[in-house]
Scaffold this motif. Sequence first.
Motif, PDB file in Angstrom:
ATOM      1  N   ALA A 124       1.026  -5.161  10.658  1.00 28.09           N
ATOM      2  CA  ALA A 124       0.337  -5.717   9.493  1.00 28.09           C
ATOM      3  C   ALA A 124      -0.459  -4.622   8.796  1.00 28.09           C
ATOM      4  CB  ALA A 124      -0.585  -6.848   9.931  1.00 28.09           C
ATOM      5  N   ARG A 125      -1.084  -3.772   9.605  1.00 26.39           N
ATOM      6  CA  ARG A 125      -1.855  -2.665   9.058  1.00 26.39           C
ATOM      7  C   ARG A 125      -0.981  -1.722   8.242  1.00 26.39           C
ATOM      8  NH1 ARG A 125      -7.017  -0.425  11.203  1.00 26.39           N
ATOM      9  NH2 ARG A 125      -7.501  -1.813  12.917  1.00 26.39           N
ATOM     10  N   ALA A 126       0.203  -1.395   8.810  1.00 25.97           N
ATOM     11  CA  ALA A 126       1.114  -0.477   8.125  1.00 25.97           C
ATOM     12  C   ALA A 126       1.568  -1.099   6.810  1.00 25.97           C
ATOM     13  CB  ALA A 126       2.315  -0.182   9.011  1.00 25.97           C
ATOM     14  N   TYR A 127       1.795  -2.396   6.835  1.00 22.46           N
ATOM     15  CA  TYR A 127       2.220  -3.118   5.636  1.00 22.46           C
ATOM     16  C   TYR A 127       1.174  -2.953   4.533  1.00 22.46           C
ATOM     17  CZ  TYR A 127       3.317  -7.222   2.741  1.00 22.46           C
ATOM     18  OH  TYR A 127       3.607  -8.060   1.694  1.00 22.46           O
ATOM     19  N   HIS A 128      -0.072  -3.159   4.897  1.00 23.04           N
ATOM     20  CA  HIS A 128      -1.145  -3.054   3.900  1.00 23.04           C
ATOM     21  C   HIS A 128      -1.296  -1.627   3.382  1.00 23.04           C
ATOM     22  CE1 HIS A 128      -2.916  -6.935   5.647  1.00 23.04           C
ATOM     23  NE2 HIS A 128      -2.303  -7.182   4.524  1.00 23.04           N
ATOM     24  N   ARG A 129      -1.108  -0.683   4.302  1.00 17.27           N
ATOM     25  CA  ARG A 129      -1.220   0.724   3.874  1.00 17.27           C
ATOM     26  C   ARG A 129      -0.157   1.054   2.834  1.00 17.27           C
ATOM     27  NH1 ARG A 129      -1.999   2.490   9.410  1.00 17.27           N
ATOM     28  NH2 ARG A 129       0.235   2.785   9.453  1.00 17.27           N
ATOM     29  N   ILE A 130       1.067   0.547   3.074  1.00 16.54           N
ATOM     30  CA  ILE A 130       2.153   0.827   2.134  1.00 16.54           C
ATOM     31  C   ILE A 130       1.825   0.249   0.763  1.00 16.54           C
ATOM     32  CG2 ILE A 130       4.555   0.231   1.607  1.00 16.54           C
ATOM     33  CD1 ILE A 130       5.100   0.525   4.627  1.00 16.54           C
TER      34      ILE A 130
END
Lengths: 321, 510
Positions: free
Chosen positions: B467-473
Amino acid sequence: MEELYNRRNTTSKQSDGIQYIQQNHAAYPQKLLCYKGMPKGLYVLGKLPDKTRKSVAIVGARRSSAYGNQIAKSFAKELAGAGVQIISGMAWGIDGKAHEGALEGGGDTYAVLGCGVDICYPSGHRKIYEAMIQRGGILSEQPPGMPPIAGHFPARNRIISGLSDLVLVVEAKERSGSLITADLALEQGKDVFAVPGRIGDEMSKGCLNLIKQGAGLADSPLVLLEALGIKRNVSEKSVKIVLEKNEDIVYSWIRLQPVSLEELVKKTGFGSREVLFALVGLELKGCIREMQKNQYVRTDLRITNGEISGYRGVTSKGENN
Amino acid sequence: MFSSILSATVLGMDAYLVRVEVDICDGLPQFSMVGDLAPEVREAADRVRTALRNTGISFPPKKVTINLSPAHIRKEGTRFDLPIAAGLLVALGVVPRDYAENIMMVGEIGLNGAVRPVSGVLQTVMLARQMKSKFCIIPRDNRGEGASLPGILVVGIESLKELLECLLSPSYIEAHTEALHLWEPECASYSVDFCEVNGQHGARRAAEIAAAGMHNFLMIGSPGSGKTMIAQRMPTILPALTMEESLEISKVYSACGLLVGKEGLAKVRPFRAPHHTISANALAGGGKKILPGEISLATRGVLFLDELPEFSRNVLEVLRQPMEEGWVTISRVNGKYSFPAHFQMIAAMNPCRCGFYPDRQRCSCLPGEVRRYIHKISWPLLDRMDLCTEVSRVEYTDLLKKTENESSARIRERVEAAHRIQKERYVGCDWQFNARLPSAAIKRFCPLNPKEEQLMETAFEKMQLSARAYHRIIRVARTIADLDKEEQIRESHLLEAIGYRQVDQKYWEE
């Protein structure tokens, strides 16, 4: 020291399930009985290889390349899918990848260790170690609790080759432990196959030498299946996949050896943005894999004229005929 | 006779008023100093007495009492030498009392009467201006930072003789007031420029995106591939400093005594590259006398951590909270201090210990060793790196090629435009840049069209994103869209952001 190692790396649960199979026991692998110098007994966690099924040993370098890893994995997967048992040594690199591929392919796989079977060495392979206890077995001539001593490891190679019908060397340097296994296999009268690499490639020298000396050339898992006498029906299922023009150009520059974003920018003449779009697109379509940051390799999907096919599409029939 | 002189002590970032009270009376000859003083402040007695004698002022055998008020605050440093000397001069009757009233002064004195530079002058002058002092007397070497604020007269002196003249004759002050080094924007000049970087297209682009959204940025590459070179040039593509930012930087630097001999306030964004053997205190701030650490010295600029895995883990953990909040608070026995830490973090690392993985011809690391190397960094920290790119070795032909690379100024124009867009968008929010956009606000500020949603869904599943990586993208895609001056995030923005996404643990598992 020894005690400390054991305490850290063994679990009581696993040491419970260990069997000791002596040479006079009916379950002792028949294949080993015909050679000299085989162990008096084997410690087994899980089960012993099925005598009625063919087995292939896949061995190779520990410091393997991305190409070697992928070949080991896909060959093991394909062979396991055809009902062949995969035997290896659970070391880093090719060995581990072979076990991994076999597990993915839904087959049985066996590891012969140089330490006690209750010790997971290297410890980073805990996952495949646990899986193998369920779907195959861990074998060793060393008693449980024996720590990994360097001197014990070459000796287990004779068991690996002895248990198998065919030995496949995936990647080996000029002087490599895997070549010991190949030599032993030849002494034991087994077929030896080697995966070819590029000339001048350090990791392929051993394999190329083997081929020069008369080892079989393994350019596809089908060659091995044929050598084992397993008939298979080839029904390559093709998936239509549409590559956009840029993707197609970028894809053509990607090989089984990792290529960096920077090189692709230079070779295609596109800007870094365009190349990156294409790369991410290809990645999402499953044609390539980012094995390290901005280093790309092909996956085992083959694209020909916009059609993708994989080894996955091969089905086998009449196992072990 | 009694006298009182204004001075100031610097605690953390700010100056606090200290009155230096001197009393000379009849009695047994004695020189006593009180008011919670550190040893170096106490030593002022010897320095000042000797300096006065060497300046030609005889010191009578009387009972001298000096108090630094408020007496409960710890006073440290050598900055009280000058006010103590002035106080003695007034108490001795050399200078009339009202001549020395309402004048702020700080400075160290040598035995020959020379006045030497001290730290924290900028804060002291700010306090003097706030208190509406007549003027400020500071060491001449500090005049650059002292004379950078309008609204207060500052006199830089070099010796006790000059102090006497300064206190006794008003005409001296007029003649010797330091010329103001007023802060002007757009006068930044860096000694490096992005046009010196040949090749490295991917890394250049990633650096531009990082600067545009103030994203933290990680470079992975083999030794000698140019990671440090790119990091050093990051400040040159960040927007020019504003007055407030410059003041914030200068205050930190002044507190550390780093503005001595410089002209005026900070003009360029800081670039700090601490060595990997740095301690947690040196990075975050602290020490016996609480001073700002590297993260505060890098405020409004770039903190570059080369060889990231070599930093010890507890040192890197210290970074997590300041990275979120932009401030670091240091609590110690004698107080709590807050320092700014609005830095942009750039990190560089090798892919493995020898630096050549995945090139198996040269890399001699076992898979386990490669994995152990990357695992030395804490994942929560890597989680805060929005962009990640590979920096590959430059080829010889590229090295020699005389191509016209884009200059920092041209890149900076685009970055500045993106910053303006973000400032407008985030009016009234707690954050200014895309990098700080909270996950909860992503839906509001970065809505995706169905086509883009579909793409993210595929990527989420195929690439096993967290989820974190998704938001970073999405945050990075927002920045890329801002660079393109587009309101709506498009597929191409997302694709590029995915290409620069943070490494996942699985890469090193191969």
